[in-house]
Motif scaffolding. Structure first.
Motif, PDB file in Angstrom:
ATOM      1  N   UNK A  75      69.683 -37.310  -7.791  1.00 30.93           N
ATOM      2  CA  UNK A  75      70.987 -37.243  -8.461  1.00 30.93           C
ATOM      3  C   UNK A  75      70.881 -37.454  -9.968  1.00 30.93           C
ATOM      4  N   UNK A  76      69.657 -37.635 -10.469  1.00 27.14           N
ATOM      5  CA  UNK A  76      69.459 -37.895 -11.911  1.00 27.14           C
ATOM      6  C   UNK A  76      70.337 -39.053 -12.379  1.00 27.14           C
ATOM      7  N   UNK A  77      70.379 -40.090 -11.588  1.00 27.75           N
ATOM      8  CA  UNK A  77      71.280 -41.211 -11.843  1.00 27.75           C
ATOM      9  C   UNK A  77      70.515 -42.525 -11.836  1.00 27.75           C
ATOM     10  N   UNK A  78      70.894 -43.396 -12.765  1.00 28.78           N
ATOM     11  CA  UNK A  78      70.333 -44.735 -12.825  1.00 28.78           C
ATOM     12  C   UNK A  78      71.471 -45.743 -12.689  1.00 28.78           C
ATOM     13  N   UNK A  79      71.170 -46.853 -12.026  1.00 32.44           N
ATOM     14  CA  UNK A  79      72.163 -47.890 -11.763  1.00 32.44           C
ATOM     15  C   UNK A  79      71.690 -49.232 -12.325  1.00 32.44           C
ATOM     16  N   UNK A  80      72.653 -50.086 -12.610  1.00 33.33           N
ATOM     17  CA  UNK A  80      72.337 -51.460 -12.991  1.00 33.33           C
ATOM     18  C   UNK A  80      73.285 -52.380 -12.236  1.00 33.33           C
TER      19      UNK A  80
END
Length: 121
Positions: A75-80
């Motif tokens: 998803x080309x997504x980063x989370x924090x």
């Protein structure tokens, strides 16, 4: 062009939690490291956490044990995930990604627009 769009900031009480998300879109061939930085008023921007494409992580000492960075490469997504938040975590949080737009090109740093996180009672 590559766009990074952040979401998930807001106001939370001390001890609370927030989850930030950042989705990359556009002319993406490959994404290398992704990360989160923050900048508080009157202070320099600092690294909060970073993650490589193989999911190796790095954290600032001030957030170790409280924050967790993760990514979904599909998803080309980063989370924090931010837990046990403190007033000193208050800042604008910026997403960063090293993106190559075609085979053989040097990766370039892209930034999101920033999302405000305020920790206050």
């Amino acid at each position: 062009q590559v766009q990074l769009v952040e979401s998930g900031g807001g106001l939370v009480q001390p001890g609370g939690s927030l989850r930030l998300s950042c989705a990359a879109s556009g002319s993406i061939f490959s994404i290398y490291a992704m990360g989160w930085y923050r900048q508080a008023p009157g202070k320099q921007r600092e690294l909060v956490a970073a993650i490589t494409s193989s999911h190796s992580t790095n954290y600032a000492d001030s957030v170790k044990g409280r924050f967790t960075i993760s990514r979904d490469n599909a998803k080309n997504t980063v989370y924090l995930q931010m837990n046990s938040l403190k007033p000193e975590d208050t800042a604008v949080y910026y997403c960063n990604a090293e993106v190559s737009i075609s085979w053989g090109t040097v990766p370039y740093d892209y930034w999101g627009q920033g999302t405000q996180v305020t920790v206050s009672s």
